[in-house]
Design an enzyme around this catalytic site. Structure first.
Site, PDB file in Angstrom:
ATOM      1  CG  HIS A 149      -2.005  -1.049   1.119  1.00 24.53           C
ATOM      2  ND1 HIS A 149      -3.008  -1.183   2.063  1.00 24.53           N
ATOM      3  CD2 HIS A 149      -2.247  -2.019   0.191  1.00 24.53           C
ATOM      4  CE1 HIS A 149      -3.817  -2.171   1.714  1.00 24.53           C
ATOM      5  NE2 HIS A 149      -3.368  -2.694   0.596  1.00 24.53           N
ATOM      6  CB  CYS A 160      -5.800  -1.093   5.848  1.00 29.41           C
ATOM      7  SG  CYS A 160      -4.099  -1.634   5.593  1.00 29.41           S
ATOM      8  CB  THR A 190     -22.972  -3.093 -29.121  1.00 29.49           C
ATOM      9  OG1 THR A 190     -23.918  -2.074 -28.815  1.00 29.49           O
ATOM     10  CG2 THR A 190     -21.645  -2.453 -29.480  1.00 29.49           C
ATOM     11  CG  LEU A 196     -16.335  -4.216 -26.012  1.00 32.54           C
ATOM     12  CD1 LEU A 196     -17.434  -4.998 -25.305  1.00 32.54           C
ATOM     13  CD2 LEU A 196     -16.689  -2.752 -26.082  1.00 32.54           C
ATOM     14  N   GLY A 207     -25.600   0.677 -27.236  1.00 34.73           N
ATOM     15  CA  GLY A 207     -26.560   1.375 -28.070  1.00 34.73           C
ATOM     16  C   GLY A 207     -27.568   2.171 -27.261  1.00 34.73           C
ATOM     17  CD  GLU A 220      -1.315   3.922   3.988  1.00 37.77           C
ATOM     18  OE1 GLU A 220      -2.426   4.092   4.512  1.00 37.77           O
ATOM     19  OE2 GLU A 220      -1.144   3.193   2.971  1.00 37.77           O
ATOM     20  CG  MET A 261     -24.423   7.123 -40.937  1.00 41.62           C
ATOM     21  SD  MET A 261     -24.805   8.878 -40.665  1.00 41.62           S
ATOM     22  CE  MET A 261     -25.912   9.200 -42.048  1.00 41.62           C
TER      23      MET A 261
END
Length: 375
Positions: free
Chosen positions: A50, A75, A196, A204, A296, A52, A163
């Site tokens: 982390h 934490c 899609t 993606l 979409g 720290e 379109m």
């Protein structure tokens, strides 16, 4: 003023983890002695040290008697790494400024209490509003059990996205498309509908030139999520053969194809469509903080109608696409001015030749605030 400056510095370092820390939050830490930064650290990757710990390792003996500025409560529990509160105590830190309490119920004030019990001087709330902006998804998931949902769309000046034939490459220019890659990269999941996928066969995934994106290090590919009520996803879909996993959400698992990169979950159907509330609850269980939606008008409109959208990002190009082109959101139930969905514009800026508009649905903000009050 000095305290504010050092906390702002910690926040700048926290942002360096934006592409790699999910499902953990972005956290930065600055250690100060004699009004000078002597060490900095940030959480670089989930499962690793982390912020720290990284800062303390760099500070060494200089940490003794120093002040630590941390963007999120240290934490106090043993996870994949040890408790950061204990590390600060053992290093001899005398004062800790914390921007905000951790919303994670495993921490939620316990780290602050442990520091105070050990005799450290602790201040909470410095630049809290800015700290909350670092982790909208993590905070929302911890507070409400739902991920932060961002809908991205690209449109012409007359509000059209494709379109009538479905042709949509490219509505916006290369700078806007590169900006979208950064947005994908910071997300935990990228979500779309089967329509899609069948129409565009999208990847993606995160694709960008590191020199252009201002990013260095390993690219974490977000989980790709497909809403496919009837299990129509073909085995030939491009996204199945790229790095990273795909999660298919469907009404009937037996209708889905089998593929080594594909996970399948069953979701209930309401009015012929997957239950979007259940979809988001399921993604939260997968530890998804931020959902990036590229879909979409029907799916985007349905998410908006069910008050599941936290942020809308629209890239507007300086051209016209005509009356028959497709619109942004399918919202057939809006018939009067009173039924309008109000948005709060957060930001408008140029991105190359296009404009990026960032807005929040007002009703979603109200619902989140109500949930927090109930907690």
């Amino acid at each position: 003023m000095q305290n504010t400056r050092f906390m702002a510095s910690a926040m700048r370092y926290a942002r360096r983890g934006v592409y790699s820390t999910s499902p953990n939050p972005n956290v930065g830490c600055v250690i100060v002695k004699d009004n000078q930064e002597v060490a900095v650290g940030w959480h670089q990757k989930a499962g690793e040290a982390h912020a720290e710990i990284n800062a303390l390792n760099r500070a060494g003996e200089l940490a003794r008697g120093a002040t630590a500025y941390v963007t999120l409560e240290p934490c106090s529990h043993q996870g994949k790494t040890g408790p950061c509160a204990d590390a600060l105590i053992e290093a001899g830190i005398s004062t800790v400024y914390i921007a905000m309490q951790d919303p994670n119920p495993l921490v939620a004030g316990q780290g602050i209490a442990r520091l105070r019990e050990a005799g450290l001087e602790v201040h909470v709330g410095l630049l809290e509003s800015r700290a909350r902006q670092l982790n909208p998804g993590f905070i929302k998931r911890m507070d409400t059990g739902l991920p932060f949902v961002r809908v991205k769309m690209a449109m012409s000046l007359d509000g059209r996205t494709a379109m009538a034939s479905g042709e949509s490459q490219w509505v916006t220019g290369p700078d806007a498309r590169q900006d979208v890659q950064r947005m994908r990269a910071r997300s935990s999941a990228i979500l779309t509908g089967i329509g899609t996928v069948l129409a565009d066969d999208p990847s993606l995934n995160v694709r960008f030139d590191e020199t252009n994106a201002g990013f260095s290090g390993e690219i974490r590919q977000p989980l790709r999520v497909i809403l496919d009520t009837h299990g129509r996803l073909p085995a030939t879909a491009k996204l199945l053969n790229l790095q990273g996993q795909v999660l298919l959400l469907t009404a009937d698992k037996t209708a889905a194809i089998e593929h080594p990169n594909l996970m399948v979950e069953e979701v209930a159907v309401i009015n012929g469509r997957l239950d979007l509330q259940q979809v988001m609850q399921l993604l939260a269980k997968y530890q998804v903080n931020e959902v990036h939606v590229e879909a979409g008008s029907v799916l985007c409109g349905a998410l908006l109608n069910e008050n599941l959208v936290d942020e809308i990002v629209i890239y507007m190009a300086s051209h016209l696409m005509g009356n028959d082109a497709q619109g942004l959101f399918s919202l057939p139930d809006i018939e009067t001015m009173q039924q309008r969905i109000n948005l709060k514009i957060e930001d408008i800026r140029a991105v190359g030749e296009d404009w990026r508009i960032t807005a929040r649905p007002v009703i979603t903000e109200m619902l989140i605030n109500n949930r927090l009050e109930q907690h």
